[in-house]
Design a protein around this motif. Structure first.
Motif, PDB file in Angstrom:
ATOM      1  N   LEU A  16      -0.149 -10.867  11.166  1.00  8.49           N
ATOM      2  CA  LEU A  16       0.718  -9.706  10.961  1.00  8.49           C
ATOM      3  C   LEU A  16       0.350  -8.999   9.660  1.00  8.49           C
ATOM      4  O   LEU A  16       0.276  -7.767   9.603  1.00  8.49           O
ATOM      5  CB  LEU A  16       2.189 -10.128  10.951  1.00  8.49           C
ATOM      6  N   ARG A  17       0.098  -9.766   8.593  1.00  8.82           N
ATOM      7  CA  ARG A  17      -0.296  -9.181   7.312  1.00  8.82           C
ATOM      8  C   ARG A  17      -1.613  -8.428   7.443  1.00  8.82           C
ATOM      9  O   ARG A  17      -1.734  -7.292   6.980  1.00  8.82           O
ATOM     10  CB  ARG A  17      -0.402 -10.268   6.236  1.00  8.82           C
ATOM     11  N   MET A  18      -2.600  -9.043   8.100  1.00  9.82           N
ATOM     12  CA  MET A  18      -3.908  -8.387   8.260  1.00  9.82           C
ATOM     13  C   MET A  18      -3.777  -7.099   9.057  1.00  9.82           C
ATOM     14  O   MET A  18      -4.370  -6.077   8.695  1.00  9.82           O
ATOM     15  CB  MET A  18      -4.907  -9.341   8.922  1.00  9.82           C
ATOM     16  N   ASN A  19      -3.000  -7.122  10.123  1.00  4.56           N
ATOM     17  CA  ASN A  19      -2.789  -5.929  10.939  1.00  4.56           C
ATOM     18  C   ASN A  19      -2.080  -4.832  10.138  1.00  4.56           C
ATOM     19  O   ASN A  19      -2.464  -3.659  10.211  1.00  4.56           O
ATOM     20  CB  ASN A  19      -1.983  -6.277  12.192  1.00  4.56           C
ATOM     21  N   THR A  20      -1.067  -5.221   9.375  1.00  5.30           N
ATOM     22  CA  THR A  20      -0.323  -4.259   8.558  1.00  5.30           C
ATOM     23  C   THR A  20      -1.235  -3.624   7.522  1.00  5.30           C
ATOM     24  O   THR A  20      -1.239  -2.391   7.355  1.00  5.30           O
ATOM     25  CB  THR A  20       0.875  -4.955   7.879  1.00  5.30           C
ATOM     26  N   VAL A  21      -2.015  -4.430   6.828  1.00  9.72           N
ATOM     27  CA  VAL A  21      -2.937  -3.921   5.809  1.00  9.72           C
ATOM     28  C   VAL A  21      -3.937  -2.950   6.446  1.00  9.72           C
ATOM     29  O   VAL A  21      -4.173  -1.856   5.925  1.00  9.72           O
ATOM     30  CB  VAL A  21      -3.658  -5.081   5.088  1.00  9.72           C
ATOM     31  N   GLU A  22      -4.513  -3.342   7.578  1.00 10.44           N
ATOM     32  CA  GLU A  22      -5.506  -2.495   8.246  1.00 10.44           C
ATOM     33  C   GLU A  22      -4.891  -1.164   8.681  1.00 10.44           C
ATOM     34  O   GLU A  22      -5.464  -0.094   8.441  1.00 10.44           O
ATOM     35  CB  GLU A  22      -6.081  -3.228   9.453  1.00 10.44           C
ATOM     36  N   GLU A  23      -3.734  -1.214   9.314  1.00  6.57           N
ATOM     37  CA  GLU A  23      -3.082   0.008   9.807  1.00  6.57           C
ATOM     38  C   GLU A  23      -2.687   0.940   8.665  1.00  6.57           C
ATOM     39  O   GLU A  23      -2.899   2.150   8.750  1.00  6.57           O
ATOM     40  CB  GLU A  23      -1.846  -0.344  10.639  1.00  6.57           C
ATOM     41  N   LEU A  24      -2.078   0.395   7.610  1.00  6.13           N
ATOM     42  CA  LEU A  24      -1.658   1.240   6.498  1.00  6.13           C
ATOM     43  C   LEU A  24      -2.852   1.808   5.743  1.00  6.13           C
ATOM     44  O   LEU A  24      -2.817   2.946   5.279  1.00  6.13           O
ATOM     45  CB  LEU A  24      -0.718   0.472   5.555  1.00  6.13           C
ATOM     46  N   THR A  25      -3.934   1.030   5.642  1.00 10.49           N
ATOM     47  CA  THR A  25      -5.166   1.531   5.030  1.00 10.49           C
ATOM     48  C   THR A  25      -5.737   2.677   5.866  1.00 10.49           C
ATOM     49  O   THR A  25      -6.152   3.711   5.316  1.00 10.49           O
ATOM     50  CB  THR A  25      -6.200   0.400   4.881  1.00 10.49           C
ATOM     51  N   ASP A  26      -5.732   2.510   7.196  1.00  8.11           N
ATOM     52  CA  ASP A  26      -6.209   3.574   8.094  1.00  8.11           C
ATOM     53  C   ASP A  26      -5.375   4.846   7.944  1.00  8.11           C
ATOM     54  O   ASP A  26      -5.854   5.942   8.213  1.00  8.11           O
ATOM     55  CB  ASP A  26      -6.190   3.115   9.554  1.00  8.11           C
ATOM     56  N   GLN A  27      -4.121   4.701   7.519  1.00  8.68           N
ATOM     57  CA  GLN A  27      -3.248   5.855   7.304  1.00  8.68           C
ATOM     58  C   GLN A  27      -3.458   6.501   5.935  1.00  8.68           C
ATOM     59  O   GLN A  27      -2.761   7.440   5.572  1.00  8.68           O
ATOM     60  CB  GLN A  27      -1.781   5.443   7.452  1.00  8.68           C
ATOM     61  N   GLY A  28      -4.417   5.985   5.164  1.00  7.13           N
ATOM     62  CA  GLY A  28      -4.752   6.602   3.886  1.00  7.13           C
ATOM     63  C   GLY A  28      -4.060   6.009   2.674  1.00  7.13           C
ATOM     64  O   GLY A  28      -4.150   6.560   1.579  1.00  7.13           O
ATOM     65  N   LEU A  29      -3.381   4.885   2.862  1.00  3.36           N
ATOM     66  CA  LEU A  29      -2.718   4.231   1.736  1.00  3.36           C
ATOM     67  C   LEU A  29      -3.659   3.205   1.111  1.00  3.36           C
ATOM     68  O   LEU A  29      -4.525   2.652   1.788  1.00  3.36           O
ATOM     69  CB  LEU A  29      -1.437   3.540   2.206  1.00  3.36           C
ATOM     70  N   GLU A  30      -3.487   2.956  -0.180  1.00  2.00           N
ATOM     71  CA  GLU A  30      -4.212   1.871  -0.839  1.00  2.00           C
ATOM     72  C   GLU A  30      -3.332   0.641  -0.744  1.00  2.00           C
ATOM     73  O   GLU A  30      -2.186   0.661  -1.207  1.00  2.00           O
ATOM     74  CB  GLU A  30      -4.498   2.203  -2.302  1.00  2.00           C
ATOM     75  N   VAL A  31      -3.827  -0.418  -0.113  1.00  2.00           N
ATOM     76  CA  VAL A  31      -2.997  -1.577   0.185  1.00  2.00           C
ATOM     77  C   VAL A  31      -3.566  -2.837  -0.453  1.00  2.00           C
ATOM     78  O   VAL A  31      -4.756  -3.122  -0.340  1.00  2.00           O
ATOM     79  CB  VAL A  31      -2.855  -1.777   1.713  1.00  2.00           C
ATOM     80  N   VAL A  32      -2.695  -3.573  -1.122  1.00  2.00           N
ATOM     81  CA  VAL A  32      -3.009  -4.886  -1.671  1.00  2.00           C
ATOM     82  C   VAL A  32      -2.095  -5.859  -0.938  1.00  2.00           C
ATOM     83  O   VAL A  32      -0.958  -5.521  -0.608  1.00  2.00           O
ATOM     84  CB  VAL A  32      -2.753  -4.930  -3.195  1.00  2.00           C
ATOM     85  N   VAL A 111       6.534   2.946   9.416  1.00  2.00           N
ATOM     86  CA  VAL A 111       6.508   2.361   8.070  1.00  2.00           C
ATOM     87  C   VAL A 111       5.668   3.223   7.134  1.00  2.00           C
ATOM     88  O   VAL A 111       6.070   3.514   6.004  1.00  2.00           O
ATOM     89  CB  VAL A 111       6.009   0.901   8.098  1.00  2.00           C
ATOM     90  N   GLY A 112       4.502   3.662   7.586  1.00  2.00           N
ATOM     91  CA  GLY A 112       3.648   4.527   6.765  1.00  2.00           C
ATOM     92  C   GLY A 112       4.344   5.828   6.410  1.00  2.00           C
ATOM     93  O   GLY A 112       4.300   6.278   5.257  1.00  2.00           O
ATOM     94  N   ASP A 113       5.015   6.434   7.380  1.00  4.86           N
ATOM     95  CA  ASP A 113       5.770   7.668   7.122  1.00  4.86           C
ATOM     96  C   ASP A 113       6.889   7.411   6.115  1.00  4.86           C
ATOM     97  O   ASP A 113       7.124   8.224   5.220  1.00  4.86           O
ATOM     98  CB  ASP A 113       6.361   8.230   8.422  1.00  4.86           C
ATOM     99  N   LEU A 114       7.581   6.283   6.273  1.00  3.71           N
ATOM    100  CA  LEU A 114       8.663   5.933   5.360  1.00  3.71           C
ATOM    101  C   LEU A 114       8.134   5.749   3.939  1.00  3.71           C
ATOM    102  O   LEU A 114       8.737   6.245   2.971  1.00  3.71           O
ATOM    103  CB  LEU A 114       9.364   4.660   5.847  1.00  3.71           C
ATOM    104  N   ILE A 115       7.010   5.071   3.788  1.00  2.95           N
ATOM    105  CA  ILE A 115       6.399   4.878   2.465  1.00  2.95           C
ATOM    106  C   ILE A 115       6.098   6.233   1.835  1.00  2.95           C
ATOM    107  O   ILE A 115       6.415   6.478   0.664  1.00  2.95           O
ATOM    108  CB  ILE A 115       5.123   4.015   2.561  1.00  2.95           C
ATOM    109  N   ARG A 116       5.494   7.139   2.602  1.00  2.02           N
ATOM    110  CA  ARG A 116       5.157   8.463   2.062  1.00  2.02           C
ATOM    111  C   ARG A 116       6.418   9.250   1.686  1.00  2.02           C
ATOM    112  O   ARG A 116       6.451   9.895   0.640  1.00  2.02           O
ATOM    113  CB  ARG A 116       4.288   9.238   3.050  1.00  2.02           C
ATOM    114  N   ARG A 117       7.451   9.183   2.523  1.00  3.80           N
ATOM    115  CA  ARG A 117       8.707   9.903   2.231  1.00  3.80           C
ATOM    116  C   ARG A 117       9.382   9.351   0.973  1.00  3.80           C
ATOM    117  O   ARG A 117       9.815  10.111   0.110  1.00  3.80           O
ATOM    118  CB  ARG A 117       9.677   9.797   3.407  1.00  3.80           C
ATOM    119  N   LEU A 118       9.478   8.027   0.886  1.00  3.64           N
ATOM    120  CA  LEU A 118      10.139   7.416  -0.268  1.00  3.64           C
ATOM    121  C   LEU A 118       9.400   7.711  -1.569  1.00  3.64           C
ATOM    122  O   LEU A 118      10.021   8.023  -2.585  1.00  3.64           O
ATOM    123  CB  LEU A 118      10.259   5.901  -0.086  1.00  3.64           C
TER     124      LEU A 118
END
Length: 127
Positions: A16-32, A111-118
């Motif tokens: 789940l962590r790997m999938n989340t990191v990959e998806e959010l990175t694909d959305q243009g976020l920098e993910v650790v 989740v990506g949209d929420l991160i950008r909005r917040l």
């Protein structure tokens, strides 16, 4: 040019962590990523700054995601906090100030949209 939004994802379930990191990175976020709260705390203590913490509640170890969220928010008030769980009903009172709860299963697009909005709202708030 705007800098990337930096997010720390804390999830003990590796796939789940790997999938989340990959998806959010694909959305243009920098993910650790971190596998548990203690690992996340060490990352924060290294001095790296994040605009958002996205953490699961239930994790192994002596610190859960709600405690982590509160500790991080206390130490770094501008950070946005999103807490998730598929097993616990998290209320507004359980969250740190301005914290948001997203139940599992969730859409990573949402989740990506929420991160950008917040983080956009936070930039306006702290400007």
């Amino acid at each position: 040019m705007t800098s990337k939004i930096t997010v720390l994802v804390v999830e003990d379930e590796a796939l789940l962590r790997m999938n989340t990191v990959e998806e959010l990175t694909d959305q243009g976020l920098e993910v650790v990523e971190a596998a548990n709260a203690r690992e996340a705390i060490a990352i924060f203590q290294s001095g790296k700054r994040f605009e958002c913490l996205f953490t699961d509640v239930d994790m192994p170890g002596d610190v859960d995601g709600l405690e982590l969220a509160t500790m991080v928010k206390d130490a770094w008030p501008p950070i946005e906090v999103i807490v998730t769980s598929g097993h616990r009903n998290v209320t507004h009172d359980d969250l740190p100030p301005r914290g948001v709860f997203v139940g599992k299963p969730y859409s990573l697009d949402t989740v990506g949209d929420l991160i950008r909005r917040l983080t956009a709202a936070s930039e306006q708030f702290h400007a």
